[in-house]
Design an enzyme around this catalytic site. Structure first.
Site, mmCIF file in Angstrom:
data_model
loop_
_atom_site.group_PDB
_atom_site.id
_atom_site.type_symbol
_atom_site.label_atom_id
_atom_site.label_comp_id
_atom_site.label_asym_id
_atom_site.label_seq_id
_atom_site.Cartn_x
_atom_site.Cartn_y
_atom_site.Cartn_z
ATOM 1 N N LYS A 102 -27.446 -17.832 -6.123
ATOM 2 C CA LYS A 102 -27.440 -18.042 -4.677
ATOM 3 C C LYS A 102 -28.372 -17.114 -3.905
ATOM 4 O O LYS A 102 -28.848 -17.448 -2.826
ATOM 5 C CB LYS A 102 -26.011 -17.935 -4.151
ATOM 6 C CG LYS A 102 -25.144 -19.089 -4.649
ATOM 7 C CD LYS A 102 -24.078 -19.452 -3.665
ATOM 8 C CE LYS A 102 -23.453 -20.791 -4.011
ATOM 9 N NZ LYS A 102 -22.672 -20.747 -5.279
ATOM 10 N N GLU A 124 -21.658 -20.675 5.825
ATOM 11 C CA GLU A 124 -20.322 -21.038 5.384
ATOM 12 C C GLU A 124 -20.147 -20.502 3.970
ATOM 13 O O GLU A 124 -21.120 -20.262 3.275
ATOM 14 C CB GLU A 124 -20.178 -22.567 5.362
ATOM 15 C CG GLU A 124 -20.723 -23.246 4.086
ATOM 16 C CD GLU A 124 -22.236 -23.123 3.875
ATOM 17 O OE1 GLU A 124 -22.946 -22.823 4.858
ATOM 18 O OE2 GLU A 124 -22.697 -23.307 2.736
ATOM 19 N N SER A 391 -25.500 -20.048 -14.225
ATOM 20 C CA SER A 391 -25.752 -19.838 -12.790
ATOM 21 C C SER A 391 -25.138 -18.579 -12.215
ATOM 22 O O SER A 391 -25.607 -18.069 -11.202
ATOM 23 C CB SER A 391 -25.259 -21.062 -12.007
ATOM 24 O OG SER A 391 -23.904 -21.342 -12.325
HETATM 25 C C1 LIG Z 1 -21.953 -21.788 -5.831
HETATM 26 C C2 LIG Z 1 -22.089 -21.796 -7.282
HETATM 27 C C3 LIG Z 1 -22.343 -22.992 -7.997
HETATM 28 C C4 LIG Z 1 -22.391 -24.355 -7.357
HETATM 29 O O1 LIG Z 1 -23.416 -24.545 -6.457
HETATM 30 P P1 LIG Z 1 -24.712 -25.431 -6.798
HETATM 31 O O2 LIG Z 1 -25.336 -25.600 -5.466
HETATM 32 O O3 LIG Z 1 -24.254 -26.707 -7.400
HETATM 33 O O4 LIG Z 1 -25.545 -24.642 -7.723
HETATM 34 C C5 LIG Z 1 -22.551 -22.910 -9.364
HETATM 35 N N1 LIG Z 1 -22.466 -21.731 -10.016
HETATM 36 C C6 LIG Z 1 -22.211 -20.567 -9.374
HETATM 37 C C7 LIG Z 1 -22.137 -19.310 -10.157
HETATM 38 C C8 LIG Z 1 -22.009 -20.560 -7.987
HETATM 39 O O5 LIG Z 1 -21.742 -19.398 -7.363
#
Ligand SMILES: *Cc1c(COP(=O)(O)O)cnc(C)c1O
Length: 411
Positions: A102, A124, A391
């Site tokens: 993010k 948000e 992610s």
């Molecule tokens: C917020 C988040 C997601 C989901 O958001 P996407 O916009 O689909 O990437 C996925 N993995 C993590 C670690 C997150 O914090």
């Protein structure tokens, strides 16, 4: 699970969206009149910044110095051996500052807000990850920062609320409706309508009205650019498959984009299968969803026959949202990206397995991608290569998982 499909036609990844923000029948701008000007201004400012080498080099600088890019591409040797098939590599977005991908988008939009002369930033947040990333960049660049968060989420994610406040953000609880992410977005949009002159809204996923889905995707494209370079250096060829979890869809589009035209690379997004695919028990929009409009764009949405948004459920707050980013919908139609889902139970098991075998505690969101990757690794021979977008890190999830596992062992 859908069968492997060849790309039907040559994919021009830069052809989407069109000037109106449409990804084929999806996307667009569905907002109150008062926001149309602000979105047009934002689109123009973003286009100028995108084509400005000074902006791009500034962004690269902060991604390196503040966020910690490039993130490594890591060969998960023991997970690979455990599955006994294809090699599994992890793109380590979990190692970035604030713990997830993010920060790529938060940094990009903060630089854009500064360029536009804005002094105040709003955002948000659901689980709090996007709120924490936004609070961090606001502290760094000296913006006034207000984060909207559902009251239920604030209670569930108290530690992230404290983190945001430590970094100087004001966290405003939202008491409407289910008191979660959807209501927090409504409240942020209301704030933006009122204060649009001096305020920039940092939306946290590849969702909402144009230009957000395109802009957020672009700020995450660095993930795929790095991954391509890294796998070529490591394996001397492209991967056979790339797998990423899909909430709104930003980390997935970020890693997929660079590979859309590589028809030999299978791309798979993994949604939240929750407790199973009964209504209200999951957030797999492509399984139970229909075309509709939610919070600025047209896309697949979990809704009932009257168009009321359905309740969603996932063990991971970051995937627990009723709409999917519009760009995913078009590439699904075209057969270029496949979609699968993973259940809460599969995720809890793989969360522990990855921790034990690799010494890496993955975010529950990212674990959805891992679940699917392990199934594919078992099905493929040893000379195949799979890249998983990890992610985020799971530190934020350990309390919740501990409670869930204690609950099970006491049964
Ligand atoms: C917020 C988040 C997601 C989901 O958001 P996407 O916009 O689909 O990437 C996925 N993995 C993590 C670690 C997150 O914090």
């Amino acid at each position: 699970m859908p069968a492997t499909q060849e790309t039907p036609a040559a994919t021009d990844r830069f052809a989407l969206p069109d000037a109106g923000g449409h990804f084929g029948p999806y996307g667009g701008v569905f907002v109150p009149e008062t926001l149309m000007t602000a979105l047009a201004e934002l689109g123009a400012a973003y286009t100028a910044a995108k084509n400005d080498p000074v902006f791009q080099s500034e962004l690269r600088h902060h991604l390196r110095e503040f966020a910690g890019r490039p993130s490594p591409l890591y060969f998960a040797e023991r997970l690979t051996a455990h599955c006994g098939g294809a090699k599994i590599y992890l793109k380590r977005e979990d190692l970035l500052h604030t713990g997830a991908h993010k920060i790529n988008n938060a940094l990009g939009q903060a630089l854009l807000a500064r360029r536009m002369g804005k002094k105040r930033v709003i955002a948000e947040t659901g689980a709090g990850q996007h709120g924490v990333a936004t609070a961090a960049v606001c502290a760094k660049f000296g913006f006034e920062c207000v984060i909207y968060m559902g009251a239920v989420d604030m209670a569930r994610q108290a530690l992230n609320v404290f983190r945001m406040r430590l970094m100087g953000a004001e966290v405003r609880g939202v008491e409407a409706g289910q008191k979660t992410l959807k209501e927090a977005i409504n409240e942020a949009m209301r704030d933006w309508v009122t204060n649009v002159r001096g305020t920039h809204y940092i939306l946290g996923s590849a969702l909402g009205a144009h230009p957000y889905p395109m802009m957020v995707r672009d700020f995450h494209r660095v993930i795929g650019v790095e991954a391509k370079e890294q796998i070529l250096a490591r394996e001397g060829r492209l991967p056979d498959e790339i797998i990423a979890c899909v909430g709104g869809g930003s980390n997935a589009m970020g890693i997929f984009f660079e590979f859309l035209e590589e028809s030999g690379v299978r791309l798979t997004g993994v949604e939240a299968g929750g407790r199973g695919l009964a209504r209200g028990d999951h957030a797999a929009r492509f399984e139970g969803g229909r075309l509709g409009v939610l919070q600025g764009c047209k896309t697949y949405i979990l809704q009932n026959a009257e168009g009321q948004i359905e309740l969603t459920h996932s063990v991971s707050a970051g995937l627990d949202y009723a709409a999917i980013g519009p760009e995913h919908a078009i590439y699904r139609d075209r057969g270029r990206i496949d979609y699968a889902h993973a259940t809460d139970d599969e995720v809890l098991e793989t969360f522990q397995l990855c921790s034990r075998l690799e010494g890496i505690i993955p975010a529950l969101e990212s674990t959805h991608a891992l679940v699917h990757a392990m199934k594919r690794a078992r099905a493929l021979p040893k000379d195949k290569v799979i890249v998983v977008n990890l992610s985020g890190r799971g530190d934020k999830d350990v309390n919740q998982v501990q409670v869930l596992l204690d609950g099970r062992s006491n049964k």
